[in-house]
Write a protein that holds these residues in place. Structure first.
Motif, mmCIF file in Angstrom:
data_model
loop_
_atom_site.group_PDB
_atom_site.id
_atom_site.type_symbol
_atom_site.label_atom_id
_atom_site.label_comp_id
_atom_site.label_asym_id
_atom_site.label_seq_id
_atom_site.Cartn_x
_atom_site.Cartn_y
_atom_site.Cartn_z
ATOM 1 N N VAL A 11 98.404 46.964 68.443
ATOM 2 C CA VAL A 11 98.083 47.059 69.871
ATOM 3 C C VAL A 11 99.225 47.772 70.573
ATOM 4 O O VAL A 11 100.411 47.480 70.321
ATOM 5 C CB VAL A 11 97.867 45.664 70.502
ATOM 6 N N ALA A 48 91.896 42.943 69.842
ATOM 7 C CA ALA A 48 91.782 44.265 69.228
ATOM 8 C C ALA A 48 90.641 44.293 68.215
ATOM 9 O O ALA A 48 89.899 45.281 68.111
ATOM 10 C CB ALA A 48 93.099 44.657 68.567
ATOM 11 N N LEU A 53 90.334 44.185 74.473
ATOM 12 C CA LEU A 53 91.691 44.293 75.003
ATOM 13 C C LEU A 53 91.668 44.568 76.511
ATOM 14 O O LEU A 53 90.789 45.283 76.999
ATOM 15 C CB LEU A 53 92.446 45.424 74.305
ATOM 16 N N GLY A 59 93.993 49.582 71.003
ATOM 17 C CA GLY A 59 94.084 49.127 69.622
ATOM 18 C C GLY A 59 93.992 50.286 68.652
ATOM 19 O O GLY A 59 93.531 51.373 68.994
ATOM 20 N N PRO A 72 89.009 50.151 66.295
ATOM 21 C CA PRO A 72 89.542 49.429 67.454
ATOM 22 C C PRO A 72 89.965 50.345 68.600
ATOM 23 O O PRO A 72 90.085 49.895 69.740
ATOM 24 C CB PRO A 72 90.745 48.681 66.879
#
Length: 460
Positions: A11, A48, A53, A59, A72
């Motif tokens: 992330v 993620a 998020l 992500g 992601p």
């Protein structure tokens, strides 16, 4: 059978990496549990994977579910998984539940629209009964205690029949009996699926077994079988995490005698014509801590709110008339409900400072003492962890120089290490300021360690 493979999930916030690459595999009938301190990246890892998020965070990595691959970095594509293939048990149930829909209807809707099941209302009623929520079927989420709302969210999430469950603090705010109930349900779900759990609850992690990942500062510092991690941890942080169990805390040293701040005689609270608990009495002096214990829904929060003057009550309740009105403050069980969702945390503090003419220079030392980064104040409440938000709530209360603090499950979002640090800080500040605390918790060992007196509520 492999249900989910997450490879090198990380992330980022712009050029800053918040979570280092993490890989994990979820097999049928197995559990993977992620432990770590507040803000360590546990929930960000789960978000993620799910594609949820917060705005401003991105992500990366690869996610494979049942042979289908997802990116992601393109979270919109993950939404086809929600409900049908991955069920989500949220960390903040009141933010996940519809405030205008009654409990049974919310669960029935998932059975109907997601699982396309027959007799959705009948199935929903059975789900609520299995969780001890018979009384919640006709109630709105805002009429439920934190523990009841958590169990309602659990029932709604599971109603879609997904094989994979991502549980973010599923036992948060529950008493021991209800925690065991949720553990039993999660373990039963493993018979036909897999479970990824984000938790601070070491008892839950032990009960689920499987694999444990320990995160600190966005990095997995230790991983392995649950039995080995919890009995023979190798990393210093893991050892500290396990050692921070409240049962191992030293007992509180009683404060010196101070004037009485609050006195209650035969006090009880009623709602909708029902008396919540038997009449209670106590005397609380400045600098003292009163611990309140009892099962979910017994009226612990209602008693605290009555002391604050927020609810009507029966009996006699005296507060020192010389104490300032703003000297009586509260730490909410679910801090997101106490913060405006659409303004940054810093703006909220600025408004408080301007309204009450508080010296702005007081903020930085409190941030440092609470182990909070000033950069958190640039974010919305949804952009920080539950533990960080609770500590910001404590900072906000302390700026008003309270003489009384009603702490309603204030550590329910904190890992054991951060919980121990936060409770120690609260008790130190209480001693320095001669501040009285009413501390509500489901953890009897914690209350015994921090309280000068205990009050156990029993249903009427």
């Amino acid at each position: 059978m492999t249900l989910l493979v997450a490879k090198d999930i990380s992330v980022h916030a712009g050029s800053d990496r918040l979570v280092d690459p993490v890989s994990l595999t979820l097999e049928m009938g197995k559990a993977v549990t992620v432990l770590g301190e507040s803000g360590s990246g546990k929930s960000l890892l789960a978000q993620a994977i799910l594609g949820t998020l917060p705005k401003g965070l991105d992500g990366s990595g690869t996610l494979t579910v049942g042979g289908d691959t997802f990116d992601p970095a393109r979270p919109q594509g993950n939404r086809v998984l929600w409900g049908r293939r991955i069920a989500v048990l949220p960390q903040e149930p009141w933010l996940a539940l519809d405030p205008l829909m009654r409990g049974q209807q919310q669960v029935a809707e998932v059975h109907d629209l997601v699982a396309a099941a027959s007799e959705p209302a009948v199935r929903a009623k059975a789900d609520l009964t299995a969780l001890g929520l018979e009384a919640a079927g006709d109630k709105f989420p805002w009429q439920l205690s934190g523990g009841m709302a958590q169990r309602l969210a659990f029932a709604a999430a599971r109603a879609g029949g997904a094989a994979i469950t991502v549980a973010d603090e599923p036992t948060k705010g529950l008493d021991a009996d209800r925690r065991d109930d949720v553990l039993a349900l999660l373990r039963k779900g493993l018979e036909g699926g897999g479970l990824l759990t984000i938790t601070h609850d070491l008892t839950l992690a032990k009960g689920l077994g499987g694999e444990i990942l320990v995160m600190q500062g966005g990095t997995v510092v230790e991983r392995g079988p649950a039995a080995r991690i919890l009995t023979a941890p190798q990393h210093p942080y893991t050892r500290a995490l396990i050692a921070a169990d409240p049962a191992n805390w030293p007992r509180r040293v009683p404060p010196s005698v101070q004037p009485v701040l609050v006195r209650a005689t035969d006090v009880t609270v009623s709602r909708a014509g029902r008396t919540l608990f038997r009449p209670v009495g106590f005397s609380l002096s400045r600098g003292q801590t009163l611990g309140i214990f009892g099962p979910s829904g017994c009226g612990k929060s209602s008693l605290g709110n009555a002391i604050l003057g927020l609810l009507p009550y029966e009996g006699t309740l005296w507060r020192d008339p010389g104490a300032p009105k703003l000297g009586f403050q509260k730490l909410w069980q679910d801090p997101p409900a106490a913060f405006p969702a659409r303004i940054t945390l810093g703006q909220g503090l600025d408004d408080l400072i301007a309204l009450h003419r508080i010296d702005r220079k007081r903020v930085a030392p409190l941030l440092d003492r609470l182990k909070l980064s000033p950069s958190l104040l640039t974010r919305l409440p949804s952009g920080v962890s539950g533990g960080e938000l609770q500590r910001i709530a404590l900072l906000r209360a302390l700026l008003l120089d309270p003489v009384f603090l009603f702490a309603d499950e204030p550590t329910s979002r904190l890992d054991p290490v951060t919980q121990a640090e936060t409770v120690r800080l609260m008790t130190e500040i209480a001693a320095e300021r001669d501040m009285a605390i009413v501390f509500v918790s489901h953890d009897r060992a914690l209350l015994h360690s921090v309280s000068d007196q205990m009050l156990e509520l029993s249903a009427q």
